[in-house]
Motif scaffolding. Structure first.
Motif, short mmCIF file in Angstrom:
data_model
loop_
_atom_site.label_atom_id
_atom_site.label_comp_id
_atom_site.label_asym_id
_atom_site.label_seq_id
_atom_site.Cartn_x
_atom_site.Cartn_y
_atom_site.Cartn_z
N ALA A 1 0.84 -1.19 0.00
CA ALA A 1 0.00 0.00 0.00
C ALA A 1 0.88 1.24 0.00
CB ALA A 1 -0.92 0.01 1.22
N CYS A 2 0.34 2.33 -0.55
CA CYS A 2 1.05 3.61 -0.55
C CYS A 2 0.04 4.74 -0.66
CB CYS A 2 2.07 3.69 -1.69
SG CYS A 2 1.32 3.84 -3.33
N THR A 3 0.51 5.96 -0.36
CA THR A 3 -0.29 7.14 -0.59
C THR A 3 0.36 7.95 -1.71
OG1 THR A 3 0.93 8.43 1.07
CG2 THR A 3 -1.04 7.24 1.81
N THR A 4 -0.46 8.65 -2.50
CA THR A 4 0.05 9.47 -3.59
C THR A 4 0.13 10.93 -3.14
OG1 THR A 4 -2.13 10.02 -4.52
CG2 THR A 4 -1.14 7.92 -5.19
N ASN A 5 0.79 11.75 -3.98
CA ASN A 5 0.90 13.18 -3.67
C ASN A 5 -0.46 13.85 -3.58
OD1 ASN A 5 3.70 13.15 -3.54
ND2 ASN A 5 3.96 13.67 -5.69
N SER A 6 -1.44 13.33 -4.30
CA SER A 6 -2.79 13.91 -4.28
C SER A 6 -3.64 13.37 -3.14
CB SER A 6 -3.49 13.65 -5.61
OG SER A 6 -3.58 12.25 -5.88
N GLY A 7 -3.07 12.47 -2.31
CA GLY A 7 -3.78 11.98 -1.15
C GLY A 7 -4.64 10.76 -1.39
N ILE A 8 -4.45 10.08 -2.52
CA ILE A 8 -5.19 8.85 -2.80
C ILE A 8 -4.47 7.67 -2.16
CG2 ILE A 8 -5.97 7.28 -4.63
CD1 ILE A 8 -6.20 9.69 -6.46
N LEU A 9 -5.22 6.77 -1.53
CA LEU A 9 -4.68 5.55 -0.95
C LEU A 9 -4.75 4.44 -1.99
CD1 LEU A 9 -3.68 3.91 1.52
CD2 LEU A 9 -6.08 3.54 2.12
N CYS A 10 -3.60 3.85 -2.31
CA CYS A 10 -3.52 2.77 -3.30
C CYS A 10 -3.12 1.47 -2.60
CB CYS A 10 -2.48 3.09 -4.38
SG CYS A 10 -2.88 4.55 -5.37
N VAL A 11 -3.86 0.40 -2.90
CA VAL A 11 -3.62 -0.90 -2.27
C VAL A 11 -3.55 -1.97 -3.34
CG1 VAL A 11 -4.38 -2.55 -0.52
CG2 VAL A 11 -4.93 -0.12 -0.25
N TRP A 12 -2.48 -2.77 -3.31
CA TRP A 12 -2.32 -3.89 -4.25
C TRP A 12 -2.55 -5.22 -3.54
CZ3 TRP A 12 0.57 0.49 -4.64
CH2 TRP A 12 0.73 1.06 -5.91
N ASN A 13 -3.12 -6.16 -4.25
CA ASN A 13 -3.13 -7.55 -3.83
C ASN A 13 -1.91 -8.20 -4.48
OD1 ASN A 13 -3.47 -10.35 -3.59
ND2 ASN A 13 -5.70 -10.22 -3.73
N TYR A 14 -0.91 -8.58 -3.67
CA TYR A 14 0.35 -9.04 -4.26
C TYR A 14 0.26 -10.45 -4.86
CZ TYR A 14 1.00 -11.06 0.44
OH TYR A 14 0.84 -11.74 1.61
N ASN A 15 -0.91 -11.11 -4.74
CA ASN A 15 -1.09 -12.39 -5.42
C ASN A 15 -1.30 -12.22 -6.92
OD1 ASN A 15 -0.90 -14.11 -3.14
ND2 ASN A 15 -2.96 -13.51 -2.52
N ASP A 16 -1.87 -11.07 -7.32
CA ASP A 16 -2.11 -10.87 -8.75
C ASP A 16 -1.58 -9.53 -9.26
OD1 ASP A 16 -4.01 -9.06 -7.74
OD2 ASP A 16 -5.62 -10.53 -7.89
N TRP A 17 -1.18 -8.62 -8.36
CA TRP A 17 -0.70 -7.28 -8.71
C TRP A 17 -1.68 -6.60 -9.65
CZ3 TRP A 17 2.56 -5.12 -5.59
CH2 TRP A 17 3.46 -5.92 -4.87
N GLY A 18 -1.24 -6.17 -10.85
CA GLY A 18 -2.14 -5.42 -11.72
C GLY A 18 -2.36 -4.02 -11.17
N ARG A 19 -3.48 -3.40 -11.53
CA ARG A 19 -3.79 -2.05 -11.08
C ARG A 19 -4.21 -2.08 -9.61
NH1 ARG A 19 -4.48 1.87 -14.72
NH2 ARG A 19 -5.98 2.96 -13.38
N PRO A 20 -3.82 -1.04 -8.86
CA PRO A 20 -4.17 -1.04 -7.43
C PRO A 20 -5.63 -0.65 -7.21
CG PRO A 20 -3.07 1.00 -8.00
CD PRO A 20 -3.03 0.14 -9.23
N TYR A 21 -6.16 -1.07 -6.07
CA TYR A 21 -7.40 -0.50 -5.59
C TYR A 21 -7.10 0.92 -5.15
CZ TYR A 21 -9.01 -5.37 -5.31
OH TYR A 21 -9.34 -6.66 -5.60
N GLN A 22 -7.95 1.88 -5.53
CA GLN A 22 -7.72 3.27 -5.19
C GLN A 22 -8.87 3.81 -4.35
OE1 GLN A 22 -6.26 5.82 -8.36
NE2 GLN A 22 -5.76 4.04 -9.61
N PHE A 23 -8.51 4.53 -3.28
CA PHE A 23 -9.51 5.04 -2.36
C PHE A 23 -9.28 6.53 -2.16
CE2 PHE A 23 -8.63 0.63 -1.43
CZ PHE A 23 -9.89 0.06 -1.39
N GLN A 24 -10.28 7.32 -2.50
CA GLN A 24 -10.25 8.77 -2.29
C GLN A 24 -11.12 9.10 -1.09
OE1 GLN A 24 -8.67 11.33 -4.59
NE2 GLN A 24 -8.85 12.28 -2.58
#
Length: 237
Positions: A1-24
């Motif tokens: 998981a990480c936060t972006t400069n714009s304040g969005i929370l991004c979460v990856w499922n490391y079993n499949d990666w791909g695009r992260p879940y994004q939460f504003q």
């Protein structure tokens, strides 16, 4: 998981990666985050002083709590709770079961550069913009307990201050927590002996490229990352 400069929370499922879940967060920005000790929850701190608790099995927030009137800039999980620091260096111990703050230490200033916590979660370090490092003792309990014949409550206590020769860029505790390595803006790395309260200075020459971060690998080796993308392995000398 990480936060972006714009304040969005991004979460990856490391079993499949791909695009992260994004939460504003409904008009608020995610600043800091930490996983629970059991790795089943994700805690996120926001610029409005709230923390959210996410169940990472279903990627949904299950709780939100207002902790401070200032941004939450640092989170660290402890057993049954959280260590929280806000923008003005106010420190909190938060009990997850009771959903309440059980200990506080009042801060006063935004002038800090780096926050780190020991591996045993008993010492918190806050690096000031003037080159000082303040250490705090943190209790390992999140509720009052009967220990050695007396009741002990959760606590946060000022321990000591160390003065570095330059602005601090990054710091990290060794795995055994006996040393705190400190990377400074001039490229030098100093070591604080936590047990003996002593600073050991190095005579390293400043690199042409700015160093940006450091992290221990074991008690004798650490890596330093630089602005040009290089990672350098170093040993304690």
């Amino acid at each position: 998981a990480c936060t972006t400069n714009s304040g969005i929370l991004c979460v990856w499922n490391y079993n499949d990666w791909g695009r992260p879940y994004q939460f504003q967060g409904d008009g608020k920005k995610a600043i800091s985050l930490a996983f629970s000790e059991e790795k089943t929850l994700l805690f996120s701190g926001y610029n409005d002083g709230t923390i959210n608790i996410m169940d990472i099995d279903i990627f949904e927030d299950i709780s939100s709590k207002k902790i401070s009137n200032n941004s939450i800039v640092f989170l660290s999980s402890i057993k049954g709770g959280l260590i929280i620091v806000d923008l003005y260096q106010n420190i909190y111990i938060y009990n997850l079961n009771d959903r309440e703050v059980v200990a506080t230490y009042d801060g006063y200033s935004q002038n800090f550069t780096n926050i780190d916590i020991s591996n045993n979660k008993n010492i918190l370090s806050i690096s000031q913009s003037n080159g000082n490092i303040k250490l705090y003792d943190i209790s390992s309990i999140i509720s009052s307990e009967f220990i050695d014949g007396g009741w002990v409550s959760p606590f946060i206590r000022y321990k000591c201050t160390f003065k570095m020769s330059d602005k601090i860029i990054s710091s990290d505790f060794s795995p055994s927590d006996d040393l705190l390595a400190v990377l400074m803006e001039n490229g030098k790395t100093n070591y604080i002996d936590i047990i003996n309260n002593t600073i050991y200075s190095t005579s390293e020459e400043q690199n042409l490229v700015k160093n940006t971060t450091l992290a221990f690998i074991n008690d004798y080796n650490f890596v330093v990352g630089s602005a040009d993308g290089k990672i350098i392995l170093k040993d304690i000398n």
